[in-house]
Each structure stands twice: as structure tokens, then as C-alpha cells.
Design an enzyme around this catalytic site. Structure first.
Site, PDB file in Angstrom:
ATOM      1  N   ASP A 242       0.858  -1.330  -0.044  1.00 21.60           N
ATOM      2  CA  ASP A 242       0.026   0.107  -0.012  1.00 21.60           C
ATOM      3  C   ASP A 242       1.006   1.287  -0.079  1.00 21.60           C
ATOM      4  OD1 ASP A 242      -2.717   1.470   0.439  1.00 21.60           O
ATOM      5  OD2 ASP A 242      -1.557   2.050   2.369  1.00 21.60           O
ATOM      6  N   GLU A 304       1.417  -0.408  -5.006  1.00 25.77           N
ATOM      7  CA  GLU A 304       0.521   0.347  -5.292  1.00 25.77           C
ATOM      8  C   GLU A 304       1.214   1.914  -5.965  1.00 25.77           C
ATOM      9  OE1 GLU A 304      -3.429   2.804  -3.603  1.00 25.77           O
ATOM     10  OE2 GLU A 304      -1.746   2.559  -2.208  1.00 25.77           O
TER      11      GLU A 304
END
Length: 582
Positions: A242, A304
Site C-alpha cells: 500500500d 500501489e
């Protein structure tokens, strides 16, 4: 699990796996290189205990549905202990399972059941920040003299009347001090929060309850790598990382340049030059890749990575050394600010993914938990499902790894709250009405036409079930050969079993056509994929010569009766996948 729900799920599993061949790994390359990965938002996939919130046992109960779709792996959004300020992306313990989702025994069972079905399990790993309730931060915030004092990014701030202090900084005065610069939280306001016990500010790129870790401290890296090893040792197939570009900040704390105007929270728009994508992050990625590659089983690192150009992804692969992420996410075709339902738009970016990445497999992303669903973003309100079939074809016939999001294969839509008082996502509360939050793309999975769409026995689910669940659901679409779900299953099976679609190079044809996107996946028996992005019929003029034509998939039945390549009329918003011989 209530007996009624158990019978329902067991019956659905029997229906869903009927006629579906089990996938087996292909030799000679990592398992993930040809995979279809399904992102699961655990709160919203399956509720096994009737509390209105999805859980790990609910995911386990639907693993046959995952296989029926043709997915090779699931990526589970954070399921670790968390105060749930950001619904799991604020982690308070990296080595456990949040009680509302189950426990480690439930996770181990999920892992074992997934392995039986040849489904790999990928976990979300949040490395940039922890929860402010994590024991590390509680200790760090207690004083300037403790073992974790420099595990987070702390600063004394500036005198409120010092030269150069901006009006934005002056909005956040504490004991005569203001934040050290103009950096902003993604979710509104200053990215610096005052702690009286230390008489200092800590940095938080996201919510104030998500303090950023200090990755310049080697002890932080060691602790986070150990957390990853905990799950790798347990058997997970890898991680989706993330917000990975945000690990480091400028040591001089220079102001980010202003771009003019204000955002939904009323803060100045900034170019994150000094607070995002600093070069030091790549050193961490190389060390992480070496650690992960030390495990057997082709573990995978997915990042990401929002970038303005496809070529900007190359450093995330590690450039020519290819020693960083296995799969940085290409968000441009799906979420780029100019993204549109247009053949030329997609042709440009698919071509870039073939030429700008030194042969590495692209990972195109059209749907996730942070953005309105693609069926709405690319739809026109009339032909949404037909357009969604084209997005599915782009995803599943390009030369790359395919990633989709729960609900996308059945055409789940974005159910944005109509009233501020119904919003659960904090950014929607602070940004209303310009920013309405991310609840709309996180509503419960629609399994059946029954109560709560078969997601839960509880009439009050954590988010309301979308109103269209009686027609848009797995059970109904499995019974309809012409449904969007059956289209996804067909394409996923072709991707798995057809050598050209699995391994073949990608050659674009008819590249000047404004309405038709067409390409050939090369092989002993090449495959031509043609998509009409227009609402009007368009002729196929690919220039490809071939014989032995065989329709593999067609979104319109008339295409299955065609016996020539060029000259065939592609109906509005249609897809034709054809095998031929040269």
C-alpha cells in the site's frame, strides 16, 4: 455460521463449480505471470457469523466461487487488528487478525482451503504508517527519550511568526508553534499533528491516526521486514504494498510547490515533490525483493504505484536489473485523469505497456477499493454492461497480469451515499459534498437475490446492499449464459488455456482506427482480439491474413457466424476473439 446460510453457500458452490476445469500452474514461469488476481475487501465479501461485517470464514466459504470465476489468487485488503479509522489501513498489530474478521486459526484454514483449490493468497501490507494505537507509536509519542522515540517522523515545528510561514501553516498553531512546512494530509488539513507530551509534531501522510514510520531508521525496516516474514513463513504468496511511494520524505522539509486552486477539503493543491516518490524508496525495494525471493514458491510483490506515464513504472520494476517490484500497478488506463472510454486512449497505453517496460509483464488496474467502479466510470448510463464487456476483454486478453475487484465481474455498480449522515468513510465526511468518500465501491458482495444479497443474515450490514442486487448477483448471472459473469469466466478460461493468449506477443493492427481497437496475440495459432468502442456498427479492417477462422468468444452472437476476418461488421460495443491460422 447459521445453518440457513451454510446450506445456501454449499448449494451455490455446487452450482458454481459445475463444468469449470480446475486451473493448473504452467511450467517455465512464475505462477503469477499468467494469473488473474481478485481483490477482496474482507468487510464486504462474506459474513459467516451474522454480525453484518464480512470475515475470513466468509471468504473461505466462497473459495469455490473464486475458482469458478477462474481466478488464480486473491488479494485480501488489510485484515489485521485495527481501530478501523481507515477500515484496516491503520494497523495496530502486524502479526494477528482483527477479531471482527476472525483469528489466526481462521486464516490458516483459509490458506489451507485456498491451497486445495490452487488459489494463492496475497495480503495487503501497509508499510508507510501504523495506527496511532500501535504499541510502537504509543511508546514513541510518550516522550523524546524512549526506545521508539525516532521510529516515527517528529519535528519541533516553526515559530508561528517566523518569516516564510504560510497562511495554511498558521491554521494549525499549537503553543506558538506551527507545522514545519505546508505538507498536507491526503485526507485534508496539515500532514503534521501536535503531541503535547513531546511538544513536537508528527508527520502523517494520511489520517492523523496514521502516523508515518521513519524509514531512515534501520530498526524500522528490520521490524517491518520481520512482520512480512511472519506471513511468508505462514505460507502467503506475497504482498500488495500500500502507498509504497510515500515511505520517505525530504530531510530538509522543503515546502511542496502549489499548483493553484483548492481541493475538496479546501486546502491548496500541491505538487508532492518533496513528500512522495523519493529515490531512497528504491533501495528499500531492492532489499525487500531479495528477502522475498529467498522464499520458495515464486512469492510476489505488487506495488500501489500511481504514475503519470507508463514509462515511470520502469524504475519500480528495478529498471534493467529488474530487482524491485515484480508487479507495479499501472493505474493510468483505468484511473488516469484523462482516462476515457476511447479506442485510441486504450491503444496508446496498451502499446506503452508493451514497449516501455523492458519486457516485464504489465499489471493494468481498472477497479479497486479506492475508486468508483469502472462500469460507472466508463459507462454511458445505457450501454454500461456492453462497455463493461470491453473492459473485461482489455483486462483478460492483454499481455500482462490481470487484476480485478470483487463485484466487477458481475457488474456491481458504485452506490454513493446520497446524504452526508449515511457516509462511513471519513474523507467523505470531511470533504462532503465535493468528496463523497469511497463507500460506494465497498458495498457488500451480491451473491443472490435473497435477503441482504446472500452476503449476511443480518438485516443491518456495515454498508447497505446496493439496490440492484435482485438482478445483479452471482446466482442470477450463473444461470444466464449471456451474463457479464459468464463473459468473464469464458475469457478467463481462454486466457488460461489458449497458448497465444497466455504467452504470445502482442501486435497492434489497424492502429489509426478511432473506434476499433484490435491486436493479435502471436503463436502457432494466433488470436485476433477486436473491440468496437462505438455505439454504431463498424467494419473490421485489421489487415490480418489468415484461414481456419474459429470464434473463441463473441459478445454478439452474429459474430460467431462470420467466416472472414476483415469485412466483418462489428456490432456496437462488441468484442470478437478469433483464432486463425496463417
Amino acid at each position: 455460521m447459521p445453518q440457513r446460510m451454510r446450506r445456501l453457500l454449499a448449494g451455490m458452490a455446487t452450482v458454481l463449480v459445475t463444468g469449470m476445469a480446475m486451473a493448473t500452474p504452467h511450467a517455465g514461469s512464475p505462477w503469477w505471470k499468467h494469473s488473474l488476481i481478485l481483490e477482496i475487501y474482507p468487510r464486504s465479501y462474506g459474513d459467516s457469523n451474522g454480525d453484518g461485517v464480512g470475515d475470513l470464514n466468509g471468504i473461505t466459504a466462497h473459495l469455490d466461487d473464486v475458482r469458478a470465476l477462474g481466478a488464480d489468487a486473491i488479494w485480501i485488503a488489510p485484515m489485521y487488528p485495527s481501530p478501523q479509522v481507515d477500515f484496516g489501513y491503520d494497523i495496530s498489530d502486524y502479526r494477528a487478525v482483527d477479531a471482527q474478521y476472525g483469528n489466526l486459526a481462521d486464516f490458516d484454514r483459509l490458506l489451507a482451503e485456498a491451497k486445495k483449490r490452487h488459489v494463492h493468497v496475497i495480503l495487503d501490507m501497509v508499510l508507510n504508517h501504523t495506527s496511532d494505537k500501535h504499541a510502537w507509536f504509543v511508546e514513541s509519542a510518550s516522550s523524546r527519550q524512549n526506545a521508539k522515540a525516532d521510529w516515527y517522523v517528529w519535528n519541533d515545528g516553526m515559530d508561528a511568526n517566523a518569516p516564510g510561514v504560510t497562511a495554511f501553516q498558521k491554521r494549525f498553531v499549537h503553543d506558538g508553534k506551527v507545522p514545519p512546512n505546508n505538507w498536507e494530509s491526503v485526507f485534508g488539513g496539515s500532514a503534521w499533528e501536535w503531541v503535547p507530551a513531546r511538544r513536537q509534531f508528527y508527520y502523517h501522510r494520511f489520517y492523523r491516526q496514521q502516523p508515518d514510520l521513519n524509514w531512515r531508521n534501520p530498526a524500522v525496516e528490520a521490524a517491518m521486514f520481520d512482520a512480512m516474514r511472519f506471513w511468508l513463513d505462514r505460507g502467503v504468496a506475497g504482498f500488495r504494498l500500500d502507498a509504497i511511494s510515500t515511505l520517505f520524505e525530504d530531510t530538509r522539509l522543503r515546502n511542496d510547490p502549489e499548483r493553484g486552486g483548492t481541493n475538496a477539503q479546501g486546502d491548496p493543491n500541491l505538487h508532492n515533490q518533496y513528500s512522495d516518490n523519493l529515490p531512497e524508496v528504491h533501495d528499500v525495494m531492492r532489499r525487500m525483493r531479495k528477502m522475498v525471493d529467498g522464499y520458495a514458491g515464486d512469492r510476489v510483490l505488487i506495488g500501489e504505484t500511481y504514475t503519470p506515464e507508463t514509462s515511470d513504472l520502469l524504475p519500480w520494476y528495478g529498471g534493467e536489473h529488474k530487482d524491485e517490484l515484480h508487479l507495479p500497478m499501472d493505474m493510468i488506463p483505468g484511473f488516469g485523469w484523462q482516462a476515457k472510454f476511447d479506442a485510441g486512449w486504450f491503444r496508446e497505453h496498451l502499446q506503452a505497456a508493451q514497449t516501455d517496460l523492458l519486457g516485464e509483464p504489465p499489471l493494468l488496474v481498472f477497479d479497486n477499493h479506492d475508486n468508483p467502479r469502472s462500469i460507472d466510470r466508463f459507462g454511458d448510463g445505457r450501454d454500461d454492461v456492453a462497455r463493461a464487456r470491453i473492459i473485461a476483454a482489455l483486462l483478460l486478453t492483454n499481455r500482462g497480469v490481470a487484476l480485478t475487484y470483487y463485484g466487477a465481474p458481475i457488474g456491481m455498480t458504485t452506490s454513493t451515499p446520497a446524504r452526508k449522515e449515511d457516509v462511513r468513510d471519513p474523507i467523505g465526511i470531511t470533504g462532503w459534498p465535493k468528496e463523497k468518500g469511497r463507500d460506494g465501491e465497498r458495498t457488500p458482495m451480491q451473491w443472490t437475490a435473497g435477503p441482504q444479497a446472500g452476503f449476511s443474515t443480518n438485516p443491518t450490514t456495515w454498508l447497505p446492499v446496493a439496490a440492484n442486487y435482485r438482478t445483479v448477483n452471482v446466482a442470477s448471472e450463473m444461470a444466464d449464459p449471456s451474463s457479464l459473469l459468464q463473459w468473464y469466466r469464458k475469457l478467463a478460461a481462454l486466457r488460461r488455456d489458449n497458448p497465444a493468449l497466455r504467452d504470445g506477443a502482442m501486435t497492434f493492427v489497424d492502429t489509426k482506427n478511432p473506434d476499433v481497437l484490435a491486436y493479435v496475440r502471436e503463436g502457432k495459432e494466433p488470436v485476433l482480439v477486436a473491440m468496437n468502442f462505438s455505439g454504431e456498427p463498424r467494419p473490421l479492417t485489421s489487415g490480418v491474413k489468415g484461414h481456419g477462422l474459429r470464434t473463441l468468444a463473441a459478445s454478439d452472437a452474429s459474430l460467431g457466424r462470420s467466416h472472414t476476418l476483415d469485412g466483418t461488421i462489428l456490432p456496437p460495443y462488441s468484442v470478437w476473439v478469433i483464432s486463425f491460422e496463417r
